[in-house]
Design a protein around this motif. Structure first.
Motif, short mmCIF file in Angstrom:
data_model
loop_
_atom_site.label_atom_id
_atom_site.label_comp_id
_atom_site.label_asym_id
_atom_site.label_seq_id
_atom_site.Cartn_x
_atom_site.Cartn_y
_atom_site.Cartn_z
N ARG A 1 11.03 -14.03 42.72
CA ARG A 1 11.86 -15.16 42.32
C ARG A 1 13.33 -14.78 42.41
NH1 ARG A 1 7.85 -15.65 37.42
NH2 ARG A 1 9.33 -14.19 36.48
N LEU A 2 14.18 -15.75 42.68
CA LEU A 2 15.61 -15.48 42.85
C LEU A 2 16.44 -16.23 41.81
CD1 LEU A 2 15.83 -15.74 46.75
CD2 LEU A 2 15.62 -13.68 45.34
N ARG A 3 15.90 -16.40 40.62
CA ARG A 3 16.60 -17.22 39.64
C ARG A 3 17.55 -16.42 38.76
NH1 ARG A 3 11.32 -18.50 35.81
NH2 ARG A 3 11.09 -16.42 34.91
N SER A 4 17.56 -15.10 38.85
CA SER A 4 18.46 -14.30 38.02
C SER A 4 18.98 -13.13 38.84
CB SER A 4 17.72 -13.77 36.78
OG SER A 4 16.69 -12.88 37.15
N GLY A 5 20.09 -12.54 38.36
CA GLY A 5 20.59 -11.32 38.99
C GLY A 5 21.77 -11.49 39.91
N GLY A 6 22.30 -12.72 40.05
CA GLY A 6 23.41 -12.88 40.96
C GLY A 6 23.01 -12.49 42.37
N ASP A 7 23.78 -11.60 42.98
CA ASP A 7 23.50 -11.16 44.35
C ASP A 7 22.65 -9.90 44.41
OD1 ASP A 7 24.94 -13.23 45.52
OD2 ASP A 7 26.83 -12.12 45.41
N LEU A 8 22.18 -9.41 43.27
CA LEU A 8 21.34 -8.22 43.27
C LEU A 8 19.91 -8.64 43.59
CD1 LEU A 8 20.82 -5.25 42.89
CD2 LEU A 8 20.75 -5.61 40.43
N VAL A 9 19.50 -8.42 44.82
CA VAL A 9 18.19 -8.88 45.29
C VAL A 9 17.41 -7.68 45.81
CG1 VAL A 9 16.98 -10.37 46.93
CG2 VAL A 9 19.12 -11.14 45.91
N LEU A 10 16.20 -7.52 45.32
CA LEU A 10 15.30 -6.50 45.84
C LEU A 10 14.01 -7.17 46.29
CD1 LEU A 10 15.61 -3.60 43.23
CD2 LEU A 10 16.57 -3.70 45.52
N PRO A 11 13.40 -6.68 47.36
CA PRO A 11 12.15 -7.26 47.83
C PRO A 11 11.01 -7.02 46.85
CG PRO A 11 12.68 -5.30 49.09
CD PRO A 11 13.88 -5.60 48.23
N ALA A 12 10.20 -8.07 46.65
CA ALA A 12 9.11 -7.97 45.69
C ALA A 12 8.16 -6.84 46.03
CB ALA A 12 8.36 -9.30 45.61
N GLU A 13 7.89 -6.65 47.31
CA GLU A 13 6.94 -5.62 47.71
C GLU A 13 7.42 -4.24 47.30
OE1 GLU A 13 4.29 -4.48 51.67
OE2 GLU A 13 6.06 -5.75 51.85
N LEU A 14 8.71 -4.00 47.42
CA LEU A 14 9.26 -2.70 47.03
C LEU A 14 9.19 -2.53 45.51
CD1 LEU A 14 12.32 -0.90 48.39
CD2 LEU A 14 12.25 -1.36 45.95
N VAL A 15 9.56 -3.56 44.75
CA VAL A 15 9.53 -3.48 43.30
C VAL A 15 8.10 -3.22 42.82
CG1 VAL A 15 9.92 -4.76 41.15
CG2 VAL A 15 11.57 -4.92 43.03
N ARG A 16 7.15 -3.89 43.41
CA ARG A 16 5.75 -3.69 43.01
C ARG A 16 5.28 -2.28 43.33
NH1 ARG A 16 3.33 -9.46 45.28
NH2 ARG A 16 4.52 -10.79 43.84
N GLU A 17 5.76 -1.72 44.43
CA GLU A 17 5.36 -0.35 44.77
C GLU A 17 5.95 0.64 43.78
OE1 GLU A 17 3.43 2.73 46.53
OE2 GLU A 17 3.12 0.60 46.85
N PHE A 18 7.21 0.47 43.42
CA PHE A 18 7.85 1.38 42.47
C PHE A 18 7.22 1.30 41.09
CE2 PHE A 18 11.03 2.53 45.47
CZ PHE A 18 11.74 3.60 44.93
#
Length: 396
Positions: A288-305
């Motif tokens: 989801r892109l509803r928070s964080g301003g311009d700080l965007v990380l791909p979901a697949e990477l976040v899930r892996e970490f």
């Protein structure tokens, strides 16, 4: 995506806008978010009782769900010589939450930009590392605490200054071959700090301020808080090494010796600031892109970490993050989903995030005040997590 491939492909833009003004934290009535208000109030009473009998001087609990804050408890006082009531603005020494809020997030950003390869040998980035077997140490070993480095050394007593302390880390012999044994290691996190700084081209504190805390609107989260914040900071230990009660400077001795900035400890923050972080990370996990301003990380990477990694027996580690202990008995309690991830801090802090329930639980205390010998809090964090999850299912 294969873990090794994550770091070598720029999956999404990850830019920062340090002057981003985050909107106010969205807050909703607990019942709207599916909680029993009475059950959440019972969590507050539990914490009040434990503060009253000395488990910690004071603390802040923040519970959130689906992008909102649904419950905040503030209990107890600042400390034995400061009997003001704790409030939402109270700042706590995060201790090892620094490893995930700061260091791991920096690693995710660098991985998203193709700068950090999890399977790159550490010695290619830090050629000053020396000793048998270290050529087999990979970046992922540092993040999963399987590097072979020992847990800790009293660098603040063994070395004269920060430069000498880092040399000592570089020269510390391995206790085991990398990847073979799980040992929760501050030395590994110190090494990972240097990896991040080499790849980022700047000190860790400046990178996090520009790329994480600024974009997320985490206005009180920082290393080395300014003097103007001292009145809001909960004191920690009556420290025999420094000969005084520590307040507004990092509790961890090795971080203090390193100048107050490291990846293993040193961050200070508040419950609301960490709620912003948790909301952003849950949004990132779900794509989801509803928070964080311009700080965007791909979901697949976040899930892996945040996914438990294959590893030696006894390890529950993701990349930087921890995951629930099978059978309970830890700070995660017994009821969080298996996809949950979190971490604890020595000073009495914890954060647990359950993406299946879209839930986060943040607990900040200063249980080491006035002495670290007080270990009463340690089993209570898991009880709090279970009480919160039960409140979510309790609609009576």
């Amino acid at each position: 995506m294969r873990p090794a491939a994550i770091a070598v492909v720029a999956l999404a833009a990850c830019t920062a806008t340090p002057d981003y003004q985050a909107p106010p934290l969205p807050r909703v009535d607990p019942a709207v978010a599916g909680f029993s208000p009475a059950a959440l109030d019972s969590v507050t009473r539990f914490l009040e009782e434990k503060a009253a009998v000395g488990a910690f001087p004071g603390g802040v609990l923040v519970v959130g769900r689906s992008g909102t804050v649904v419950h905040v408890s503030t209990v107890g006082i600042y400390g034995e010589d400061d009997v003001r009531d704790v409030d939402e603005r109270t700042i706590y020494d995060l201790a090892s939450l620094t490893k995930v809020i700061g260091l791991t997030t920096a690693a995710m950003i660098l991985a998203s930009e193709g700068k950090l390869d999890l399977d790159r040998p550490v010695m290619e980035l830090l050629p000053e590392m020396s000793g048998p077997g270290k050529e087999k140490m990979l970046v992922r070993h540092l993040l999963t605490h399987t590097s072979g480095l020992e847990a800790w050394r009293p660098l603040h007593l063994e070395t004269e200054d920060a430069e000498a302390a880092l040399r000592a880390v570089h020269q510390t012999p391995l206790q085991s071959e990398p990847g073979v044994q799980y040992v929760y290691s501050d030395l590994g996190a110190i090494t990972m700090t240097q990896v991040v700084e080499r790849l980022a081209g700047m000190p860790l504190d400046l990178f996090l301020a520009a790329r994480v805390f600024g974009p997320l609107g985490m206005t009180t989260t920082r290393y080395k808080p300014p003097a103007g914040d001292i009145d809001r900071i909960a004191p920690t230990e009556r420290d025999p090494w420094r000969g005084r009660v520590i307040r507004g400077e990092v509790h961890d001795e090795n971080t203090a010796h390193l100048g107050g900035v490291s990846g293993h400890a040193g961050l200070f923050s508040t419950g609301p600031d960490l709620a912003r972080f948790a909301i952003w990370l849950l949004d990132a996990w779900h794509g989801r892109l509803r928070s964080g301003g311009d700080l965007v990380l791909p979901a697949e990477l976040v899930r892996e970490f945040t996914r438990r990694q294959p590893g030696p027996e006894g390890s529950t580690r993701a990349l930087g993050w921890d995951t629930p202990t099978p059978g309970g008995g830890a700070s995660s309690g017994t009821l969080l989903d298996s996809l949950s991830f979190g971490h604890t801090g020595f000073t009495g802090t914890s954060i647990w995030i359950d993406p299946t329930r879209d839930l986060f639980i943040i607990l900040l205390t200063n249980r080491v005040h006035p002495t670290r010998d007080n270990r009463t809090l340690l089993p209570l964090r898991g009880i709090v997590a279970d009480l919160v999850v039960r409140a979510l299912s309790d609609t009576s």
